[in-house]
Design an enzyme around this catalytic site. Structure first.
Site, PDB file in Angstrom:
ATOM      1  N   ASP A   1       0.740  -1.374  -0.058  1.00  0.00           N
ATOM      2  CA  ASP A   1       0.103  -0.026   0.129  1.00  0.00           C
ATOM      3  C   ASP A   1       0.883   1.030   0.133  1.00  0.00           C
ATOM      4  OD1 ASP A   1      -2.134  -1.370   0.208  1.00  0.00           O
ATOM      5  OD2 ASP A   1      -2.464  -1.299   2.338  1.00  0.00           O
TER       6      ASP A   1
ATOM      7  N   ARG B   1      -1.497  -0.505  -8.415  1.00  0.00           N
ATOM      8  CA  ARG B   1      -3.133  -0.127  -8.029  1.00  0.00           C
ATOM      9  C   ARG B   1      -3.029   1.366  -8.079  1.00  0.00           C
ATOM     10  NH1 ARG B   1      -3.850  -0.972  -2.091  1.00  0.00           N
ATOM     11  NH2 ARG B   1      -4.284  -2.830  -2.509  1.00  0.00           N
TER      12      ARG B   1
ATOM     13  N   LYS C   1      -6.981   7.521  -5.892  1.00  0.00           N
ATOM     14  CA  LYS C   1      -6.900   8.944  -5.552  1.00  0.00           C
ATOM     15  C   LYS C   1      -5.819   9.373  -4.523  1.00  0.00           C
ATOM     16  CE  LYS C   1     -11.703  10.217  -7.245  1.00  0.00           C
ATOM     17  NZ  LYS C   1     -12.782  10.957  -6.729  1.00  0.00           N
TER      18      LYS C   1
ATOM     19  N   HIS D   1     -14.277   4.232  -6.247  1.00  0.00           N
ATOM     20  CA  HIS D   1     -15.756   3.955  -6.490  1.00  0.00           C
ATOM     21  C   HIS D   1     -16.266   5.120  -6.966  1.00  0.00           C
ATOM     22  CE1 HIS D   1     -13.599   2.943  -2.270  1.00  0.00           C
ATOM     23  NE2 HIS D   1     -14.365   1.861  -2.679  1.00  0.00           N
TER      24      HIS D   1
ATOM     25  N   ARG E   1      -8.193   6.830  10.946  1.00  0.00           N
ATOM     26  CA  ARG E   1      -8.524   7.364   9.600  1.00  0.00           C
ATOM     27  C   ARG E   1      -9.569   8.603   9.653  1.00  0.00           C
ATOM     28  NH1 ARG E   1      -6.492   3.638   6.072  1.00  0.00           N
ATOM     29  NH2 ARG E   1      -4.605   4.762   6.297  1.00  0.00           N
TER      30      ARG E   1
HETATM   31  P1  FDA Z   1     -14.335   9.535  -3.861  1.00  0.00           P
HETATM   32  O1  FDA Z   1     -13.653   9.856  -2.928  1.00  0.00           O
HETATM   33  O2  FDA Z   1     -14.973  10.444  -4.977  1.00  0.00           O
HETATM   34  O3  FDA Z   1     -15.567   8.320  -3.763  1.00  0.00           O
HETATM   35  C1  FDA Z   1     -16.580   8.053  -4.515  1.00  0.00           C
HETATM   36  C2  FDA Z   1     -17.912   7.489  -3.737  1.00  0.00           C
HETATM   37  O4  FDA Z   1     -17.465   6.310  -3.064  1.00  0.00           O
HETATM   38  C3  FDA Z   1     -17.976   8.476  -2.506  1.00  0.00           C
HETATM   39  O5  FDA Z   1     -18.883   9.541  -2.791  1.00  0.00           O
HETATM   40  C4  FDA Z   1     -18.682   7.730  -1.485  1.00  0.00           C
HETATM   41  O6  FDA Z   1     -20.293   7.403  -1.590  1.00  0.00           O
HETATM   42  C5  FDA Z   1     -17.905   6.171  -1.441  1.00  0.00           C
HETATM   43  N1  FDA Z   1     -16.643   6.287  -0.745  1.00  0.00           N
HETATM   44  C6  FDA Z   1     -15.544   6.492  -1.052  1.00  0.00           C
HETATM   45  N2  FDA Z   1     -14.616   6.061  -0.002  1.00  0.00           N
HETATM   46  C7  FDA Z   1     -15.304   5.708   1.063  1.00  0.00           C
HETATM   47  C8  FDA Z   1     -15.146   5.220   2.282  1.00  0.00           C
HETATM   48  N3  FDA Z   1     -13.995   5.123   2.670  1.00  0.00           N
HETATM   49  N4  FDA Z   1     -16.087   4.915   2.985  1.00  0.00           N
HETATM   50  C9  FDA Z   1     -17.354   4.838   2.660  1.00  0.00           C
HETATM   51  N5  FDA Z   1     -17.700   5.237   1.322  1.00  0.00           N
HETATM   52  C10 FDA Z   1     -16.654   5.989   0.577  1.00  0.00           C
HETATM   53  N6  FDA Z   1      -5.453   5.438  -0.743  1.00  0.00           N
HETATM   54  C11 FDA Z   1      -4.033   5.427  -0.149  1.00  0.00           C
HETATM   55  O7  FDA Z   1      -3.742   6.456  -0.157  1.00  0.00           O
HETATM   56  N7  FDA Z   1      -3.341   4.357  -0.365  1.00  0.00           N
HETATM   57  C12 FDA Z   1      -3.517   3.208  -0.650  1.00  0.00           C
HETATM   58  O8  FDA Z   1      -2.778   2.189  -0.850  1.00  0.00           O
HETATM   59  C13 FDA Z   1      -4.919   2.892  -1.136  1.00  0.00           C
HETATM   60  N8  FDA Z   1      -5.583   1.672  -1.405  1.00  0.00           N
HETATM   61  C14 FDA Z   1      -6.715   1.595  -1.614  1.00  0.00           C
HETATM   62  C15 FDA Z   1      -7.169   0.371  -2.080  1.00  0.00           C
HETATM   63  C16 FDA Z   1      -8.548   0.264  -2.715  1.00  0.00           C
HETATM   64  C17 FDA Z   1      -8.971  -0.984  -2.957  1.00  0.00           C
HETATM   65  C18 FDA Z   1      -9.258   1.239  -2.695  1.00  0.00           C
HETATM   66  C19 FDA Z   1     -10.589   1.033  -3.316  1.00  0.00           C
HETATM   67  C20 FDA Z   1      -8.721   2.596  -2.208  1.00  0.00           C
HETATM   68  C21 FDA Z   1      -7.719   2.635  -1.883  1.00  0.00           C
HETATM   69  N9  FDA Z   1      -7.238   3.943  -1.404  1.00  0.00           N
HETATM   70  C22 FDA Z   1      -5.841   4.180  -1.005  1.00  0.00           C
HETATM   71  C23 FDA Z   1      -7.954   5.013  -1.091  1.00  0.00           C
HETATM   72  C24 FDA Z   1      -8.188   5.790  -2.225  1.00  0.00           C
HETATM   73  O9  FDA Z   1      -7.120   6.623  -2.299  1.00  0.00           O
HETATM   74  C25 FDA Z   1      -9.452   6.939  -2.187  1.00  0.00           C
HETATM   75  O10 FDA Z   1      -9.093   7.732  -0.924  1.00  0.00           O
HETATM   76  C26 FDA Z   1     -10.828   6.443  -1.674  1.00  0.00           C
HETATM   77  O11 FDA Z   1     -11.015   5.396  -2.543  1.00  0.00           O
HETATM   78  C27 FDA Z   1     -11.719   7.562  -2.220  1.00  0.00           C
HETATM   79  O12 FDA Z   1     -11.652   7.617  -3.548  1.00  0.00           O
HETATM   80  P2  FDA Z   1     -12.583   7.336  -4.661  1.00  0.00           P
HETATM   81  O13 FDA Z   1     -11.785   7.187  -6.089  1.00  0.00           O
HETATM   82  O14 FDA Z   1     -13.457   5.986  -4.419  1.00  0.00           O
HETATM   83  O15 FDA Z   1     -13.382   8.698  -5.039  1.00  0.00           O
END
Ligand code: FDA
Length: 300
Positions: A125, A175, A178, A218, A280
């Site tokens: 990660d 991976r 954002k 997501h 978190r």
């Molecule tokens: P966005 O933030 O726009 O979210 C879209 C929608 O998804 C939101 O409106 C909400 O509904 C839902 N959502 C998103 N995150 C949520 C949460 N935690 N709980 C509830 N609902 C949520 N980051 C990092 O810095 N280092 C890492 O190694 C990882 N690893 C990682 C693995 C995986 C499998 C995922 C999916 C994500 C990560 N992340 C991460 C987190 C990533 O950087 C990011 O902060 C979150 O995924 C939210 O960004 P989205 O792209 O989902 O968009």
């Protein structure tokens, strides 16, 4: 900070632990390995792959790494013996990166050695920007010894386009996310559209360069743009996968799987679930909004 999020963060210590547990239970598989394996089995039945994360990061004493390493070794054995479709995700600060990078390297090697025995993939990660370069360095070293080690790049970091070139040069498995930590404008895009543009550019550049991409989001806009990109590139589905967090965007997840996309769910578990949830929220209070949604919002 949005006033509602500020309120949630401030009042969180007053919320009884069982209430926090009930919210966390949507995002965390449980305290024990058996809970995590049961969750993975359920996800596999739904057509999803998984990645197991043993909770715990930013430790204060080096002795704390031992139980984490042992738990990952147990998890790797359980994945193999249980015949479930899962790999593992590891945070280097849980292995002592901020205390003693040499110790962290040794502890990661123990996990990677066990993974090699089972032929299981290990994802490192990516954490906050104070450890980006060292994390990449350790990733490159580990990958020299075992090919099935992958990394994460964060689209909000301005440096990630360059890092993608470095990782693609060794045919790395990446991976793309954002980025979850709060980072200053000098090093990180702040604007939502700028982050989305950076995200899509990273995915496209990595795929063009022959890397395997884990599309971790997501965000429905990014999912739609990625599906369009993958259609245009006519890539074999073995070259990429979607990834989501446990308990998040389940409707979108099901839709992607129904469309035949490969999708992996990130499954955190462990005794540190409470500290993890609180930390978190403090790190990035915008997640507080998700907690409120988890409490009061409709269940997907
Ligand atoms: P966005 O933030 O726009 O979210 C879209 C929608 O998804 C939101 O409106 C909400 O509904 C839902 N959502 C998103 N995150 C949520 C949460 N935690 N709980 C509830 N609902 C949520 N980051 C990092 O810095 N280092 C890492 O190694 C990882 N690893 C990682 C693995 C995986 C499998 C995922 C999916 C994500 C990560 N992340 C991460 C987190 C990533 O950087 C990011 O902060 C979150 O995924 C939210 O960004 P989205 O792209 O989902 O968009």
């Amino acid at each position: 900070m949005n006033p509602l999020n500020r309120l949630v963060v401030k009042t969180l210590p007053l919320v009884p632990k069982p209430v926090v547990r009930s919210i966390a239970s949507r995002y965390v598989a449980g305290e024990r390995l058996s809970d995590a394996i049961a969750t993975v089995r359920g996800l596999n039945t739904e057509g999803c792959m998984a990645t197991l994360d043993v909770l715990g990061e930013d430790i204060v004493r080096l002795e704390e790494t031992e139980p984490t390493v042992v738990e990952y070794q147990r998890a790797l054995a359980a994945i193999a013996e249980g015949g479930v479709d899962s790999n593992i995700s590891v945070k280097l600060t849980a292995l002592g990166l901020k205390l003693d990078p040499a110790h962290c390297r040794r502890e990661l090697s123990r996990i990677v050695e066990t993974a090699r025995r089972y032929g299981t993939f290990v994802r490192i990660d990516m954490e906050d920007s104070s450890v980006t370069e060292e994390t990449l360095r350790i990733y490159f070293e580990a990958r020299e010894k075992y090919e099935k080690v992958g990394i994460v790049l964060q689209a909000y970091l301005r440096r990630s386009a360059d890092d993608a070139r470095r990782v693609a040069a060794v045919g790395g498995n990446v991976r793309v996310c954002k980025g979850i930590y709060v980072e200053p404008p000098a090093i990180a895009f702040q604007d939502r559209e700028e982050i989305r543009d950076s995200y899509m550019k990273l995915v496209e550049d990595l795929l063009d360069a022959g890397s395997y991409a884990g599309i971790a989001t997501h965000d429905p806009v990014l999912v739609e743009r990625s599906v369009a990109l993958l259609g245009r590139l006519r890539l074999d589905r073995s070259r990429y996968e979607f990834q989501m967090l446990l308990g998040v965007a389940r409707t979108l997840r099901r839709r992607l799987v129904a469309d035949g996309q490969r999708l992996r769910v990130y499954v955190p578990y462990g005794e540190a679930w409470y500290a993890y949830s609180i930390r978190r929220l403090k790190e990035n209070p915008s997640i507080a909004g998700h907690v409120v949604k988890g409490l009061f919002g409709p269940r997907e």
